[in-house]
Design a protein around this motif. Structure first.
Motif, PDB file in Angstrom:
ATOM      1  N   ILE A 103       7.264  13.749  -2.334  1.00  0.00           N
ATOM      2  CA  ILE A 103       6.051  12.936  -2.218  1.00  0.00           C
ATOM      3  C   ILE A 103       4.851  13.833  -1.965  1.00  0.00           C
ATOM      4  O   ILE A 103       4.881  14.708  -1.103  1.00  0.00           O
ATOM      5  N   ASP A 107       0.777  10.345  -4.279  1.00  0.00           N
ATOM      6  CA  ASP A 107       1.775   9.283  -4.138  1.00  0.00           C
ATOM      7  C   ASP A 107       1.434   8.390  -2.954  1.00  0.00           C
ATOM      8  O   ASP A 107       1.554   7.161  -3.023  1.00  0.00           O
ATOM      9  N   VAL A 108       1.022   9.021  -1.844  1.00  0.00           N
ATOM     10  CA  VAL A 108       0.651   8.250  -0.653  1.00  0.00           C
ATOM     11  C   VAL A 108      -0.588   7.410  -0.949  1.00  0.00           C
ATOM     12  O   VAL A 108      -0.674   6.236  -0.570  1.00  0.00           O
ATOM     13  N   PHE A 111       0.383   4.441  -2.954  1.00  0.00           N
ATOM     14  CA  PHE A 111       1.127   3.484  -2.139  1.00  0.00           C
ATOM     15  C   PHE A 111       0.178   2.673  -1.258  1.00  0.00           C
ATOM     16  O   PHE A 111       0.311   1.447  -1.149  1.00  0.00           O
ATOM     17  N   GLY A 114      -1.618   0.211  -3.297  1.00  0.00           N
ATOM     18  CA  GLY A 114      -0.734  -0.895  -3.623  1.00  0.00           C
ATOM     19  C   GLY A 114      -0.645  -1.912  -2.504  1.00  0.00           C
ATOM     20  O   GLY A 114      -0.643  -3.125  -2.740  1.00  0.00           O
ATOM     21  N   LEU A 115      -0.572  -1.417  -1.271  1.00  0.00           N
ATOM     22  CA  LEU A 115      -0.514  -2.330  -0.126  1.00  0.00           C
ATOM     23  C   LEU A 115      -1.813  -3.105   0.043  1.00  0.00           C
ATOM     24  O   LEU A 115      -1.817  -4.322   0.245  1.00  0.00           O
TER      25      LEU A 115
END
Length: 210
Positions: A103, A107-108, A111, A114-115
């Motif tokens: 990761i 990527d973080v 993410f 996305g949240l």
């Protein structure tokens, strides 16, 4: 004035079992997920723990934690079972750790986005998710074009129309008198953001076509 005393889940275990093991911060989540995703605590491996504990209470009504541990070890091959479960969980832990090492910051970032964005939109637009799933699952249904069909309808089903409504609207029966409209009701699963869609009206409608 009423007073309360709070006991956290962690403290509850420590108070009862004397288990005050210290581990580096955040490692609980890694190990917990390793057990979860490997299913290392499933019955075939560790046994039916609830049933075993009931038997223990019958045999040792005044037993303490040491008695319980020894009972599991001596009467249910506890040592061997735990070793096997540990192997499965550890293998999964290594898999998770290898994945984490790959990761990067992007990527973080993806993410988190996305949240904040995707998650919020999907939670606030459950009907849209239901419509997509129905079209995907039921070839008889197709989306309506903007302005097509009766107001409040989302899909076409042969010569009829489909309205997607939340379960809370079931009692309203807004289309009860409309022969050319069927209603699919959806509800959110308790405990997660999944959805359950009642398409029983589809079966009744197709029966009428036969």
């Amino acid at each position: 004035m009423a007073e309360t005393i709070s006991v956290s889940a962690k403290e509850r275990k420590e108070l009862i079992t004397g288990d005050a093991k210290k581990a580096p911060k955040y490692t609980f989540y890694a190990m917990n997920n390793a057990v979860k995703y490997s299913s290392a605590n499933r019955k075939p491996l560790v046994g039916d723990i609830s049933e075993i504990y009931e038997d223990f209470e019958d045999d040792y009504p005044d037993g303490d934690f040491d008695d319980w541990r020894n009972y599991y070890y001596n009467h249910h091959n506890g040592q061997e079972r735990l070793e096997e479960a540990t192997e499965e969980a550890y293998d999964m832990f290594l898999t998770i750790r290898a994945a984490i090492d790959q990761i990067d910051r992007e990527d973080v970032r993806a993410f988190v986005e996305g949240l904040v964005l995707n998650g919020t939109y999907s939670n606030q637009n459950a009907r849209e998710a239901v419509i997509e799933k129905v079209v995907e699952s039921k070839s008889e249904c197709e989306r309506l074009e903007p302005g097509e069909g009766p107001e409040g309808c989302d899909l076409r089903l042969g010569d009829r129309f489909v309205s997607i409504q939340s379960e809370e609207m079931r009692e309203e029966s807004i289309f009860e008198e409309r022969d050319n409209v069927v209603v699919f009701y959806f509800s959110e699963n308790e405990g997660d953001s999944g959805l359950k869609i009642d398409v029983s009206a589809l079966s009744r409608t197709l029966d009428e076509f036969r």
